[in-house]
Write a protein that holds these residues in place. Structure first.
Motif, mmCIF file in Angstrom:
data_model
loop_
_atom_site.group_PDB
_atom_site.id
_atom_site.type_symbol
_atom_site.label_atom_id
_atom_site.label_comp_id
_atom_site.label_asym_id
_atom_site.label_seq_id
_atom_site.Cartn_x
_atom_site.Cartn_y
_atom_site.Cartn_z
ATOM 1 N N UNK A 197 30.153 6.206 -45.541
ATOM 2 C CA UNK A 197 28.950 6.720 -46.191
ATOM 3 C C UNK A 197 29.187 8.146 -46.592
ATOM 4 N N UNK B 268 23.957 11.903 -47.383
ATOM 5 C CA UNK B 268 23.024 11.107 -46.632
ATOM 6 C C UNK B 268 22.225 11.974 -45.663
ATOM 7 N N UNK C 51 18.189 7.252 -35.801
ATOM 8 C CA UNK C 51 18.240 5.867 -35.353
ATOM 9 C C UNK C 51 18.716 5.809 -33.915
ATOM 10 N N UNK D 214 20.810 4.434 -30.816
ATOM 11 C CA UNK D 214 22.055 3.724 -30.524
ATOM 12 C C UNK D 214 21.796 2.988 -29.220
ATOM 13 N N UNK E 276 26.073 -6.397 -31.951
ATOM 14 C CA UNK E 276 24.711 -6.186 -31.468
ATOM 15 C C UNK E 276 23.837 -7.265 -32.125
ATOM 16 N N UNK E 277 22.599 -7.428 -31.680
ATOM 17 C CA UNK E 277 21.734 -8.435 -32.298
ATOM 18 C C UNK E 277 21.669 -8.274 -33.812
ATOM 19 N N UNK F 39 19.293 -5.789 -35.479
ATOM 20 C CA UNK F 39 19.741 -4.411 -35.289
ATOM 21 C C UNK F 39 20.874 -4.093 -36.255
ATOM 22 N N UNK G 27 20.663 -1.152 -38.803
ATOM 23 C CA UNK G 27 21.242 0.092 -38.279
ATOM 24 C C UNK G 27 22.766 0.153 -38.323
ATOM 25 N N UNK H 279 24.866 1.174 -40.374
ATOM 26 C CA UNK H 279 25.455 2.430 -40.873
ATOM 27 C C UNK H 279 25.403 3.513 -39.798
ATOM 28 N N UNK H 280 24.278 3.551 -39.071
ATOM 29 C CA UNK H 280 24.188 4.542 -37.983
ATOM 30 C C UNK H 280 25.210 4.224 -36.908
ATOM 31 N N UNK H 281 25.341 2.950 -36.624
ATOM 32 C CA UNK H 281 26.291 2.548 -35.588
ATOM 33 C C UNK H 281 27.702 2.984 -35.978
#
Lengths: 256, 391, 126
Positions: free
Chosen positions: A1, A6, A29, A31, C47-48, C51, C55, C57-59
């Motif tokens: 990304x 972002x 978000x 974790x 992960x599920x 999720x 998420x 991208x955050x992961x």
């Protein structure tokens, strides 16, 4: 990304939101997992390398080490002086520039010596990096976060050992397709790169690629552990380092 | 005041049009650099900074030099500078804009430039350089605008602006000092590792910046008739002369330390710059010697009062001075810093055509910003009667 | 106000243009989730799936920082399962057809991650 864009948008958005409503929500978000180092990982307080140059008789002897390194990390073979090198060879007077002795044995005058990032205790490259893209890890390895590098090349000006390379051109054009090591990423235009003491291999319990290829002529271990290979080798032999007077405290030692 | 940009002579529009064309052309070249990488420049693994960063350094100096007008005018109440001061401040703005652009075109990943703010790293001098440059830009924008607005309304500027003006004096010193620290704190580069670097930067800035300003003022006088005032010009020339003397003196100090101590690391960059290496003379050697000749020739024309006050000769003397300082700081500084390289060997560096085109584009943007700002200032001066010969 | 009609007409045209994305969005009906190709022999993601969908991208962001900056290269998922942190050697070992998985979804969402300029995509993609 495109991390910067972002996060910037996110920060801008959240601040605008916070300003208008007076509530700065926890927008980050969650974790839901946790992290650990892995059972097999090799650990140390301060990684260091000892190269026993006495065991190498010619430049060809070093070739397997360099090939192993450059293959493991998909280092491109770019011709000319915009090249990329993680490990390479040069003459004694270029490697140990402080030792201006014209009357050395031929072995030194003509021989080649290996160069790589010294993983200094006081690294100037880390000191000058404006984004934290190059940093020192808790085990002494000077690592690079290629995702964060903006390509300002301050670190290249700062490194007294010329250990850093910049991707002046698209590296993929100079790597075989398929790449030599499909498990490891390449780099892209506009970022700096260098040797990382194979942090990704250490995490899996493997020693650095060059150490493995050297059949015992290169030792790798914990400098803070008196019983480690490297400490023993340093206790029993005379060793030198590159440009020690600059106070960087290189982590690469040469037995000569 | 902005509306004043919209009315102007045909010549004014043609000049703007020319600059826009130049910017457009160089943007096309920059586009190729973005897509193909910095490989289109002459920089390489050993000489990893080049024309862009050297121009950045030079123009930080030009920006800082506005202080040579502000300081006498506000600290010493030297009224004669008051007419010209706005032009110095606006030139500083244009120079800072150029600095920022020279950094951006030098980045390998310019789209990530925001990382410097997203991941602030107070151990890096670059971080402070960013802060002081942004601060200096804002200071000059505020001060320039407020004082000009006051002049337009024929009032005294508000009292609070004094604080910012005093701040800008200190700030000007800080921007060039911090820029010098970019270089002077690096352990392995002999040519840069010198405590006098910041002092040298400041002295060369305080002669070259005002000299550029005066040259531009002469052009302005030709084109528009605006008169900065003869007394002011003479005083500023004296300041320039002193600064240039100090600048040359500081350089000689470097020569002494290097050659008397006889430490190879200190001598080698100087030998390379002035005598080449291993029998080969690099292109930069010719430039360096040209700089030496120009520097002394300009001093010869500036130190004797009779020559200094000769308004016919003055532009030539100043032109030579600017060229000399540009070669020293805009070329020699970077080439000398990287040669010999970290292996005490020589890797050649020559800027490529595309690199020069991109740099020209940044120059053109600087000229555009300057033209627009000065246009506003001139119109205001016309309106308030501070334009022609007398007050 | 001078030229009232022109000004008003201008404002109306501006507002209409400015809000076109909303209008076209409403007109073109609801968003269709693209039919991505899921791994054939696997049942579960790290992960599920909800999720991951929301998420990932955050992961990945967090994975990258943990792996490169903290040397923590093992991820323990919320279900207690351990995963080697690697975009190429974990995610893409299961999702080995990036064209039909990552790209397909990203294109319909107009996001274009630039990871593949460095990270190697599995074979079969060209």
């Amino acid at each position: 990304m495109n991390n910067s864009r972002r996060t910037f948008l996110k920060v801008a958005g959240v601040s605008a939101f916070a300003l208008t409503t007076g509530v700065a929500g926890a927008a980050q978000a969650k974790i839901i997992g946790t992290y650990e180092q892995g059972d097999k990982a090799l650990k140390a307080k301060r990684w260091a390398m000892v190269i026993d140059t006495r065991k190498f008789t010619s430049a060809d002897d070093y070739k397997p080490l360099i090939d192993a390194c450059h293959k493991a990390h998909n280092v491109p073979a770019i011709p000319g002086n915009q090249e990329i090198k993680w490990m390479w060879l040069d003459h004694y007077d270029r490697v140990f520039t402080d030792d201006m002795n014209a009357n050395l044995p031929d072995k030194f005058k003509k021989g080649m010596f290996p160069l790589l990032c010294n993983h200094c205790t006081n690294p100037p490259c880390v000191r000058v990096c404006p984004t934290g893209a190059t940093y020192k890890m808790h085990d002494g390895i000077i690592a690079m976060d290629y995702h964060r590098c903006i390509g300002c090349r301050f670190c290249m000006a700062g490194c007294p050992y010329g250990a850093r390379s910049f991707n002046f051109v698209d590296p993929r054009k100079f790597i075989a397709d398929p790449v030599p090591n499909p498990e490891y990423p390449t780099r892209m235009i506009g970022v700096v790169e260098k040797c990382t003491f194979c942090a990704e291999r250490l995490a899996k319990g493997l020693r650095p690629a060059c150490v493995e290829a050297a059949n015992g002529a290169v030792m790798f271990g914990d400098l803070d552990d008196p019983n480690s290979d490297v400490r023993k080798a340093l206790a029993e032999n005379f060793s030198i380092r590159r440009k020690p007077s600059l106070g960087t405290q290189p982590g690469v030692y040469y037995l000569i | 005041m902005v509306e004043r940009l919209l009315t102007g002579s045909k010549r004014y529009y043609m000049w703007l049009g020319f600059l826009c064309l130049l910017i457009l052309a160089s943007f096309c070249v920059y586009w190729t650099q973005l897509t193909e990488g910095l490989g289109v420049t002459g920089m390489n693994r050993d000489v990893s900074w080049g024309l862009y960063i050297s121009q950045f350094t030079y123009f930080v100096g030009v920006a800082a030099s506005a202080v040579m007008l502000v300081l006498p005018a506000y600290f010493h109440h030297y009224k004669k500078f008051k007419r010209m001061i706005i032009f110095g401040e606006f030139m500083a703005i244009a120079a800072v804009v150029m600095c920022a652009l020279f950094i951006v075109v030098d980045l390998g990943q310019p789209q990530r430039a925001m990382n410097v703010m997203l991941h602030p790293t107070p151990n890096s001098v670059m971080f402070y350089d960013m802060i002081v440059l942004i601060g200096y830009l804002c200071l000059n924008l505020v001060i320039g605008w407020v004082t000009l607005e006051a002049e337009r309304l024929d009032m005294d500027p508000p009292k609070w602006i004094k604080f910012f003006i005093y701040l800008s004096v200190i700030w000007a010193f800080s921007i060039h000092t911090v820029t010098a620290f970019l270089y002077a704190g690096i352990p392995g580069r002999h040519y840069w590792l010198t405590a006098i670097m910041a002092a040298r930067f400041l002295s060369s800035a305080f002669c070259s910046g005002p000299a550029i300003l005066l040259l531009l003022m002469f052009v302005l006088k030709r084109l528009t008739g605006f008169n900065p005032g003869e007394e002011a010009v003479k005083t500023l020339t004296k300041i320039i002369t002193y600064a240039m003397c100090i600048n040359v003196f500081f350089y000689c100090l470097e020569l002494f330390t290097a050659f008397y101590s006889n430490i190879p690391g200190h001598m080698e960059p100087l030998i390379f710059l002035f005598a080449g290496h291993g029998g080969h003379v690099a292109w930069v050697t010719y430039w360096m010697w040209a700089a030496v000749i120009l520097a002394f020739a300009s001093l010869a024309m500036l130190i004797p009062p009779s020559l200094r006050d000769n308004m016919k000769l003055l532009p030539y003397a100043l032109g030579m001075l600017v060229l000399a300082s540009w070669i020293d700081k805009g070329l020699g500084l970077l080439v000398g810093g990287f040669t010999p390289n970290m292996f005490e060997a020589v890797t050649p560096y020559v800027p490529t055509f595309r690199e020069i085109m991109v740099a020209l584009g940044v120059y053109a943007i600087g000229a555009l910003v300057l033209s627009l700002l000065w246009k506003i200032a001139l119109d205001v001066k016309k309106g308030s009667g501070h334009f022609g010969e007398g007050e | 106000m001078y030229n009232k009609t022109y000004v008003l007409a201008g404002i109306i045209i501006f507002v209409a243009l400015f809000t076109t994305p909303f209008w076209t969005g409403i007109m073109s009906g609801s968003y269709q989730r693209p039919a991505v190709q899921l791994p054939a022999n696997e049942k579960e993601c790290v992960e599920p799936v909800e999720y991951m969908r929301a998420e990932h991208m955050q992961l990945l962001n967090d994975w990258r920082d943990q792996a490169l900056r903290n040397e923590a290269r093992v991820y323990v998922s919320s279900t207690g399962k351990k995963w080697e942190i690697s975009l190429q050697n974990t995610c893409l070992k299961c999702h080995n057809n990036t064209t039909e998985f990552c790209d397909k979804c990203h294109i319909s969402n107009s996001v274009y991650p630039y990871c593949w300029t460095c990270h190697i995509e599995p074979k079969g993609k060209k």
